[in-house]
Design an enzyme around this catalytic site. Structure first.
Site, PDB file in Angstrom:
ATOM      1  N   HIS A 109      -2.287  18.249   3.134  1.00  0.00           N
ATOM      2  CA  HIS A 109      -2.953  17.356   2.178  1.00  0.00           C
ATOM      3  C   HIS A 109      -1.975  16.806   1.143  1.00  0.00           C
ATOM      4  CE1 HIS A 109      -3.452  21.017  -0.445  1.00  0.00           C
ATOM      5  NE2 HIS A 109      -3.294  20.113  -1.387  1.00  0.00           N
ATOM      6  N   ASP A 154      -3.991  23.068   7.430  1.00  0.00           N
ATOM      7  CA  ASP A 154      -3.353  22.414   6.283  1.00  0.00           C
ATOM      8  C   ASP A 154      -1.851  22.743   6.241  1.00  0.00           C
ATOM      9  OD1 ASP A 154      -3.129  20.895   4.018  1.00  0.00           O
ATOM     10  OD2 ASP A 154      -4.046  22.368   2.666  1.00  0.00           O
ATOM     11  N   GLN A 247      -4.076  23.285  -9.674  1.00  0.00           N
ATOM     12  CA  GLN A 247      -3.541  21.946  -9.470  1.00  0.00           C
ATOM     13  C   GLN A 247      -2.041  21.864  -9.708  1.00  0.00           C
ATOM     14  OE1 GLN A 247      -6.224  22.541 -11.278  1.00  0.00           O
ATOM     15  NE2 GLN A 247      -7.794  21.654  -9.996  1.00  0.00           N
ATOM     16  N   GLY A 248      -1.325  21.274  -8.746  1.00  0.00           N
ATOM     17  CA  GLY A 248       0.117  21.119  -8.866  1.00  0.00           C
ATOM     18  C   GLY A 248       0.879  22.125  -8.028  1.00  0.00           C
ATOM     19  N   ASP A 249       0.203  23.208  -7.590  1.00  0.00           N
ATOM     20  CA  ASP A 249       0.859  24.243  -6.803  1.00  0.00           C
ATOM     21  C   ASP A 249       0.639  24.062  -5.308  1.00  0.00           C
ATOM     22  OD1 ASP A 249       1.855  25.672  -9.019  1.00  0.00           O
ATOM     23  OD2 ASP A 249      -0.054  26.664  -9.295  1.00  0.00           O
ATOM     24  N   SER A 250      -0.222  23.153  -4.904  1.00  0.00           N
ATOM     25  CA  SER A 250      -0.514  22.949  -3.484  1.00  0.00           C
ATOM     26  C   SER A 250       0.759  22.855  -2.666  1.00  0.00           C
ATOM     27  CB  SER A 250      -1.310  21.658  -3.277  1.00  0.00           C
ATOM     28  OG  SER A 250      -2.678  21.908  -3.342  1.00  0.00           O
TER      29      SER A 250
END
Length: 296
Positions: A109, A154, A247-250
């Site tokens: 993603h 993913d 958020q931001g660590d994906s």
């Protein structure tokens, strides 16, 4: 009318609209968060967003865990030399892991809809916006079965245009083998530059949190309203919440105490919320796929 309005609100690129679900207190950076579609016929117990702008019977589908490190602490890149920052011209969008001198593993993603020439990887730095080395991405190899609607498969590989010269602050992480066993309760480490939910904790510096692997069946039960979790996923976190990625660590790493890459930060409901552990892509499941496309 409701369908059209829902489509307008199911993208975290609209930062102001989705800051509640994504756990932000500031704007979301473009490309850092996605919202998969809900299962038909399932009741969705999720937070409403901007209720004045939405009809009273519309709720949003499950949010993507894109990762701040919540309840963690600062570390140096030498403590996680495999960690990279995936960037566009706008800066950091996701994390990732060095798995070979020209290959990085991240989340699909994070790369969906993007082209290789628009991406760069910062390696060897504790800070996401400075230091280390910026390398261009030569090729994106996204898992062909990636399902944007339920976040399955993913996984995405990044082929770099130059070899990484290994050192104390940049080196490959060990990948799991099919026969490796990871048990419920095993402590793992998740790292990244995502938001922290704490104004006194800067997201500019790499942070880490310790989280135990969470029972797969119980995790699927907790997420049943969102369709549960598949065999390509592994969960980690505390029943009482408090520590998580967000958020931001994906795309970033979930690493065992033995230094093996167990998971890739993928999705979840909220960040560090009680009874909702983080959901990661299970690297062990994709081992053959990684070997086929990268030779690693």
């Amino acid at each position: 009318m409701h369908e059209n309005m829902l489509r307008k609100f199911t993208s975290c690129i609209v930062a102001v609209t989705l800051f509640v679900l994504c756990g932000f207190t500031t704007n979301v950076r473009a490309g850092a968060c996605i919202v998969p579609q809900p299962l038909k016929g399932q009741e969705m117990h999720v937070l409403r967003v901007d209720e004045d702008a939405l009809p009273s019977d519309i709720v949003l589908p499950r949010p993507r865990l894109d990762g701040r490190i919540v309840g963690g602490y600062k570390v140096n890149i030498t403590d996680a030399p495999h960690q990279i920052s995936l960037q566009t011209s706008g800066g950091h969008i996701c994390g990732g892991s060095i798995i070979a001198n020209r290959w990085v593993l991240t989340a699909a993603h994070c790369t969906a809809g993007k082209t290789a020439e628009k991406l760069k990887v910062r390696i060897g730095s504790s800070q996401e916006s400075t230091g280390g080395q910026l390398l261009r991405v030569k090729e994106i190899v996204q898992h062909e079965k990636f399902n944007y609607s339920n976040v399955d498969y993913d996984f995405s590989l990044l082929h770099l245009d130059k070899e990484i010269q290994y050192s104390d602050n940049k080196k490959a992480i060990k990948l799991p083998e099919e026969e490796d066993q990871f048990m419920d309760g095993d402590i793992c480490y998740v790292t990244g530059w995502g938001n922290t939910q704490n104004a006194s904790e800067s997201r500019q510096w790499l942070r880490q949190a310790e989280v135990p692997l969470f029972n797969h069946e119980l995790c699927s039960e907790k997420y049943k309203q969102f369709g549960g979790v598949t065999e390509r996923m592994v969960c980690a976190g505390y029943m009482e919440g408090g520590k998580d990625a967000c958020q931001g660590d994906s795309g970033g790493p979930l690493v065992s105490k033995d230094g093996v890459l167990v998971g890739v930060v993928s999705w979840g409901y909220g960040c560090a919320k009680p009874e909702y552990p983080g959901v990661y892509s299970r690297v062990q499941y994709a081992r053959d796929w990684v070997r086929k496309h990268s030779g690693v």
